[in-house]
Design a protein around this motif. Structure first.
Motif, PDB file in Angstrom:
ATOM      1  N   VAL A  14     -17.896  -0.343  -9.771  1.00  0.00           N
ATOM      2  CA  VAL A  14     -17.091  -1.337 -10.535  1.00  0.00           C
ATOM      3  C   VAL A  14     -15.637  -0.923 -10.548  1.00  0.00           C
ATOM      4  O   VAL A  14     -14.724  -1.744 -10.356  1.00  0.00           O
ATOM      5  CB  VAL A  14     -17.657  -1.473 -11.961  1.00  0.00           C
ATOM      6  N   LEU A  15     -15.476   0.374 -10.764  1.00  0.00           N
ATOM      7  CA  LEU A  15     -14.067   0.835 -10.805  1.00  0.00           C
ATOM      8  C   LEU A  15     -13.399   0.641  -9.453  1.00  0.00           C
ATOM      9  O   LEU A  15     -12.203   0.301  -9.370  1.00  0.00           O
ATOM     10  CB  LEU A  15     -14.037   2.307 -11.205  1.00  0.00           C
ATOM     11  N   HIS A  16     -14.165   0.858  -8.382  1.00  0.00           N
ATOM     12  CA  HIS A  16     -13.590   0.620  -7.057  1.00  0.00           C
ATOM     13  C   HIS A  16     -13.245  -0.828  -6.877  1.00  0.00           C
ATOM     14  O   HIS A  16     -12.192  -1.159  -6.280  1.00  0.00           O
ATOM     15  CB  HIS A  16     -14.564   1.081  -5.938  1.00  0.00           C
ATOM     16  N   LEU A  17     -14.128  -1.692  -7.397  1.00  0.00           N
ATOM     17  CA  LEU A  17     -13.851  -3.120  -7.306  1.00  0.00           C
ATOM     18  C   LEU A  17     -12.584  -3.451  -8.086  1.00  0.00           C
ATOM     19  O   LEU A  17     -11.708  -4.201  -7.618  1.00  0.00           O
ATOM     20  CB  LEU A  17     -15.050  -3.927  -7.806  1.00  0.00           C
ATOM     21  N   LYS A  18     -12.528  -2.933  -9.304  1.00  0.00           N
ATOM     22  CA  LYS A  18     -11.335  -3.172 -10.121  1.00  0.00           C
ATOM     23  C   LYS A  18     -10.098  -2.588  -9.430  1.00  0.00           C
ATOM     24  O   LYS A  18      -9.024  -3.208  -9.426  1.00  0.00           O
ATOM     25  CB  LYS A  18     -11.506  -2.558 -11.507  1.00  0.00           C
ATOM     26  N   LEU A  19     -10.307  -1.378  -8.828  1.00  0.00           N
ATOM     27  CA  LEU A  19      -9.144  -0.786  -8.142  1.00  0.00           C
ATOM     28  C   LEU A  19      -8.703  -1.631  -6.987  1.00  0.00           C
ATOM     29  O   LEU A  19      -7.490  -1.828  -6.764  1.00  0.00           O
ATOM     30  CB  LEU A  19      -9.526   0.635  -7.665  1.00  0.00           C
ATOM     31  N   ALA A  20      -9.734  -2.152  -6.283  1.00  0.00           N
ATOM     32  CA  ALA A  20      -9.354  -3.025  -5.171  1.00  0.00           C
ATOM     33  C   ALA A  20      -8.669  -4.268  -5.659  1.00  0.00           C
ATOM     34  O   ALA A  20      -7.712  -4.764  -5.060  1.00  0.00           O
ATOM     35  CB  ALA A  20     -10.604  -3.350  -4.344  1.00  0.00           C
ATOM     36  N   GLU A  21      -9.240  -4.799  -6.803  1.00  0.00           N
ATOM     37  CA  GLU A  21      -8.592  -6.006  -7.374  1.00  0.00           C
ATOM     38  C   GLU A  21      -7.178  -5.703  -7.802  1.00  0.00           C
ATOM     39  O   GLU A  21      -6.241  -6.488  -7.540  1.00  0.00           O
ATOM     40  CB  GLU A  21      -9.462  -6.479  -8.542  1.00  0.00           C
ATOM     41  N   TYR A  22      -7.072  -4.554  -8.476  1.00  0.00           N
ATOM     42  CA  TYR A  22      -5.723  -4.202  -8.943  1.00  0.00           C
ATOM     43  C   TYR A  22      -4.774  -3.925  -7.779  1.00  0.00           C
ATOM     44  O   TYR A  22      -3.599  -4.275  -7.836  1.00  0.00           O
ATOM     45  CB  TYR A  22      -5.774  -2.968  -9.838  1.00  0.00           C
ATOM     46  N   GLN A  23      -5.326  -3.341  -6.742  1.00  0.00           N
ATOM     47  CA  GLN A  23      -4.481  -3.108  -5.585  1.00  0.00           C
ATOM     48  C   GLN A  23      -4.063  -4.426  -4.960  1.00  0.00           C
ATOM     49  O   GLN A  23      -2.921  -4.571  -4.489  1.00  0.00           O
ATOM     50  CB  GLN A  23      -5.217  -2.235  -4.537  1.00  0.00           C
ATOM     51  N   GLY A  24      -4.968  -5.408  -4.936  1.00  0.00           N
ATOM     52  CA  GLY A  24      -4.582  -6.734  -4.428  1.00  0.00           C
ATOM     53  C   GLY A  24      -3.511  -7.362  -5.268  1.00  0.00           C
ATOM     54  O   GLY A  24      -2.573  -7.954  -4.744  1.00  0.00           O
ATOM     55  N   LEU A  25      -3.713  -7.229  -6.604  1.00  0.00           N
ATOM     56  CA  LEU A  25      -2.677  -7.769  -7.493  1.00  0.00           C
ATOM     57  C   LEU A  25      -1.345  -7.055  -7.285  1.00  0.00           C
ATOM     58  O   LEU A  25      -0.286  -7.693  -7.263  1.00  0.00           O
ATOM     59  CB  LEU A  25      -3.132  -7.604  -8.959  1.00  0.00           C
ATOM     60  N   ALA A  26      -1.441  -5.762  -7.118  1.00  0.00           N
ATOM     61  CA  ALA A  26      -0.196  -5.015  -6.913  1.00  0.00           C
ATOM     62  C   ALA A  26       0.478  -5.416  -5.601  1.00  0.00           C
ATOM     63  O   ALA A  26       1.699  -5.545  -5.493  1.00  0.00           O
ATOM     64  CB  ALA A  26      -0.469  -3.506  -6.907  1.00  0.00           C
TER      65      ALA A  26
END
Length: 561
Positions: A14-26
């Motif tokens: 989940v954290l990887h998913l969130k990190l990926a999401e956050y990285q996309g947002l970034a």
């Protein structure tokens, strides 16, 4: 633990998913930021380009205006330059035309100048010829009148003529006028004695002046002699007569008394001596400058001794020094050590004469309260500098030219000897020797003489030392009569040395010199005897003619006369 591991892996995924999401947002945020930066940059670039465009437009507009103004100024400057260029071109053309005209005029002037030079040369040659003819005619006229001529001047009656005469004749009217000028050449004398009829005697002279004629009239007949002076002849003018007859007035005029600034009235009363000097300097001023110079000497012959009235002592004070008269090897009279002062105008001459007059010896007599007891001789020596090539053109008369040439050569030889004796250690250059050999000096003299009174002892009433003075005066006048008599009879020997006066005047009385005797006559009855003696002297002097033998005797005054 395995469940825990699964849970943690799940959370990690989940954290990887969130990190990926956050990285996309970034990434999207970074792109947006970049876009925003790009948009902002474009906007800023757009803003900058608009300001630059506005500024460029303003600058371009300003440049156009300045360019237009500069173009207008350049056009005006060009037009002004064209106008000035045209003006300068016109001026240059005018100057060129003027120069051409001036060049043509200069050529014409050169042609005229050449013609004038030729005309001047012809006129100069004619002038020289006419001048020579004038000199010849003038000297012929002088010789026709006589190298020795006699003029007679009768003074007016003066207050002292009323004084009583001799005691035995007191009843006679001594103020009666007995001497008259019958005309311009005749003197009429009424001779009367008590108990005898009156007898009129006449005397003929070259010129007779009555008591009303002025000093101007007297000098008008003297002036031609001064031309002979510059023509190479010695000239002597002497006044003869008794004391009080007007000799000094005729020769000098009113006494100078140190004042040389004459008024018009005083100048009209000047006598022969100052007027002759003025005329000499006027004649010299017409000659080339530097060709003449004038020296003056003033002497008196007192008791048969010659005194130099211009000599000075060691302190510079003027006083009379006795000099001697000698005869040179050439046969001319000379006074060694005599003071000769160079003068450049008549004023300097009158100043020196005035100094000499203050030393002249005077003594009161029965005839005059200030009787001169000496013969005054004022000599102007004129030295003419000529070159050998031009010597003959100055004096056309052959005899005169030869005489002056001989004198000039003698003077030159003497000067060369003096130069050798004084500067034998110095050698002259050939140019100096040639110039000196060509140059000659000719000296002529104008001697102006105021003789002492010729009255007898009984008339003067002097005694003692004054009686001795009178004796010497009458001896010298008798010696003058002897000289004129010897010349009239053309004797081989002329007794010039019998008196210092005649010895001093030798060069101006003998030879071809010009002599004028001015007889001064007192018209009163009181002086009849003295006037007759003076008239007799003048009559005998007229008989002296150069080159002609006169058989008449020339008696001398008797003793005491």
């Amino acid at each position: 633990k395995e469940e825990r591991i699964v849970v943690l892996e799940t959370e990690n995924a989940v954290l990887h998913l969130k990190l990926a999401e956050y990285q996309g947002l970034a990434g999207r945020s970074t792109n947006e930021v970049l876009q925003l930066y790009a948009a902002h940059g474009q906007q800023m670039k757009f803003q900058r380009s608009s300001v630059a465009t506005q500024l460029h437009g303003a600058i371009k507009k300003k440049l156009k205006q300045d360019l237009k103004s500069l173009h207008s100024f350049a056009l005006e400057l060009l037009k002004d330059f064209q106008r000035q260029s045209k003006t300068c071109v016109y001026q240059v053309l005018a100057a060129v035309q003027g120069i051409q005209l001036q060049s043509e005029a200069m050529q014409m002037f050169q042609i005229k100048a050449f013609d004038l030079e030729q005309s001047l040369q012809e006129v100069t040659e004619r002038y020289v010829k006419e001048k020579q003819k004038r000199k010849a005619l003038h000297n012929s006229l002088v010789e026709l009148r006589g190298n020795i001529r006699v003029h007679c001047r009768i003074r007016p009656l003066l207050p002292f003529d009323d004084a009583a005469g001799h005691s035995q004749d007191r009843q006679r009217n001594f103020s009666e006028k007995v001497a008259y000028a019958a005309d311009d050449e005749t003197v009429l004398v009424k001779c009367s004695r008590p108990g005898h009829a009156s007898v009129n005697k006449t005397f003929q002279f070259e010129r007779v002046y009555n008591d009303l004629e002025s000093q101007d009239a007297v000098f008008a007949d003297v002036a031609p002699l001064l031309t002979s002076l510059l023509d190479g002849y010695n000239v002597c003018i002497m006044a003869y007569g008794q004391t009080g007859s007007g000799k000094t007035y005729t020769m000098l005029g009113p006494q100078f008394e140190g004042n040389l600034a004459f008024t018009i009235e005083e100048e009209s009363e000047l006598g022969i001596i100052p007027r002759a000097t003025q005329e000499v300097f006027r004649l010299i001023s017409e000659k080339p400058p530097g060709s003449y110079w004038v020296e003056v000497s003033v002497v008196e012959v007192y008791n048969n001794e010659v005194f130099d009235l211009l000599a000075k002592d060691s302190c510079g004070k003027v006083f009379g020094i006795k000099r001697d008269v000698v005869t040179t090897r050439e046969g001319k009279s000379d006074v060694p050590l005599l003071t000769h002062e160079t003068v450049e105008n008549a004023s300097e001459f009158l100043h020196l004469v005035n100094k000499g007059l203050q030393l002249r010896v005077t003594h009161p007599t029965l005839v005059h309260a200030h009787s001169s007891r000496s013969h005054l001789v004022v000599t102007l020596t004129i030295t003419t500098v000529v070159f050998g090539d031009n010597f003959g053109t100055l004096w056309e008369d052959e005899q005169t030219s030869q005489r002056l040439n001989k004198e000039a050569s003698f003077t030159f030889t003497q000067k060369m000897r003096d130069n050798k004796s004084t500067s034998s250690s110095r050698a002259s250059s050939p140019v100096q020797l040639e110039a000196t050999e060509k140059m000659k000096q000719v000296k002529t003299r104008l001697q102006l003489v105021d003789l002492a009174g010729s009255e007898c002892v009984s008339m003067s009433g002097v005694t003692g030392a004054a009686l001795r003075e009178t004796s010497f005066i009458n001896r010298s006048l008798s010696a003058l009569a002897d000289v004129l008599g010897a010349i009239a009879e053309q004797r081989v020997h002329v007794p010039y040395r019998n008196s210092k006066l005649t010895h001093l005047l030798q060069d101006s009385v003998g030879g071809d010199a010009k002599l004028l005797v001015m007889l001064c006559i007192s018209p009163g009855q009181k002086y009849l005897t003295e006037s007759m003696q003076s008239l007799g002297f003048g009559t005998r002097a007229r008989q002296v003619q150069r080159g002609q033998v006169k058989k008449k005797n020339f008696p001398v005054p008797t003793k005491g006369k």
